[in-house]
Design an enzyme around this catalytic site. Structure first.
Site, PDB file in Angstrom:
ATOM      1  N   ASP A  46      -9.310 103.271   7.329  1.00  0.00           N
ATOM      2  CA  ASP A  46     -10.304 102.663   9.058  1.00  0.00           C
ATOM      3  C   ASP A  46      -9.150 102.693   9.935  1.00  0.00           C
ATOM      4  OD1 ASP A  46     -12.686 102.868  10.893  1.00  0.00           O
ATOM      5  OD2 ASP A  46     -11.586 100.840  11.272  1.00  0.00           O
ATOM      6  N   GLU A 118     -12.012 107.504   3.778  1.00  0.00           N
ATOM      7  CA  GLU A 118     -11.695 106.367   4.475  1.00  0.00           C
ATOM      8  C   GLU A 118     -10.670 105.621   3.575  1.00  0.00           C
ATOM      9  OE1 GLU A 118     -13.590 104.635   8.298  1.00  0.00           O
ATOM     10  OE2 GLU A 118     -14.625 104.076   6.076  1.00  0.00           O
TER      11      GLU A 118
END
Length: 228
Positions: A46, A118
């Protein structure tokens, strides 16, 4: 995993990192023991995504203030966008899931796919550094970035609805959560849009924000206030 590496465009030195990135947390529950899963890599990925896409947008729109850039970045890192990226890579086919998660449709679940994208990003960063991570991110998001270039103004149904209604009366619409269901990793929300005590529409989504935006969009389509 070689087939996925070809799709990603990156060959891992440490194959265990890719395996970890594809391992769903449900595996620990099934095996009843501590099991490596992709949650830590998801956390790292992220941050890498935020950096790469922030840098890209910063260079693309030199005259945009911080607020505008933040809005554009949000379009690229939303769960919907990340799910789209994951599907384009076929990540669902490579996920390592528990039997329960598999039987409940986890391989095709939007939140699982977004999280996997992610985590794979984080794995690439750890294995090869920022350059291959950046290359992968910009390659898979190229079409979405092009859409932003062509249409940098984001649709804002909540703002549009409030603007219309407050021309009629000073009250702003209210968004009430009427249901919340599902496990933490796959929440579903239903929100009711109310104005002057009357229900205008409902919205569904994987977050309160998305449900409210969908509710506002539905209200704009129904335009029930025109019958009052």
């Amino acid at each position: 995993m070689q087939a996925l590496e070809e799709v990603i465009g990156y060959r891992f030195e440490n194959k265990d990192l890719l395996t970890e990135a594809l391992t769903h947390p449900s595996m620990a529950y099934e095996l009843k023991k501590k099991q490596g899963n992709n949650q830590r890599l998801e956390f790292l990925g992220d941050a890498v995504l935020q950096l790469v896409l922030t840098e890209k947008l910063y260079g693309m729109f030199p005259d945009f203030p911080e607020g505008r850039l933040t809005q554009l970045r949000a379009r690229l890192v939303s769960k919907t966008a990340l799910e789209k990226f994951a599907r384009s890579m076929g990540l669902g086919d490579f996920m390592i899931l528990s039997k329960g998660e598999e039987s409940s449709g986890g391989r095709d679940r939007a939140s699982t796919l977004a999280d996997a994208f992610e985590s794979v990003t984080g794995a690439i960063y750890l294995d090869g550094g920022i350059v291959p991570a950046r290359d992968m991110i910009l390659n898979v998001s190229a079409d979405s970035i092009l859409q932003i270039v062509e249409s940098p103004e984001e649709s804002n149904p909540k703002g549009k609805l409030q603007e219309i209604l407050q021309k009629i009366a000073p009250q702003a619409p209210v968004y009430d959560v009427i249901s919340e269901s599902g496990p933490d990793h796959d929440k579903k929300f239903v929100i009711k849009v109310i104005w002057k005590g009357e229900k205008l529409a409902e919205g569904h989504g994987d977050s309160k924000k998305n449900a409210a935006a969908n509710g506002a969009a539905n209200a704009l389509k129904a335009r029930l206030w025109e019958g009052n």
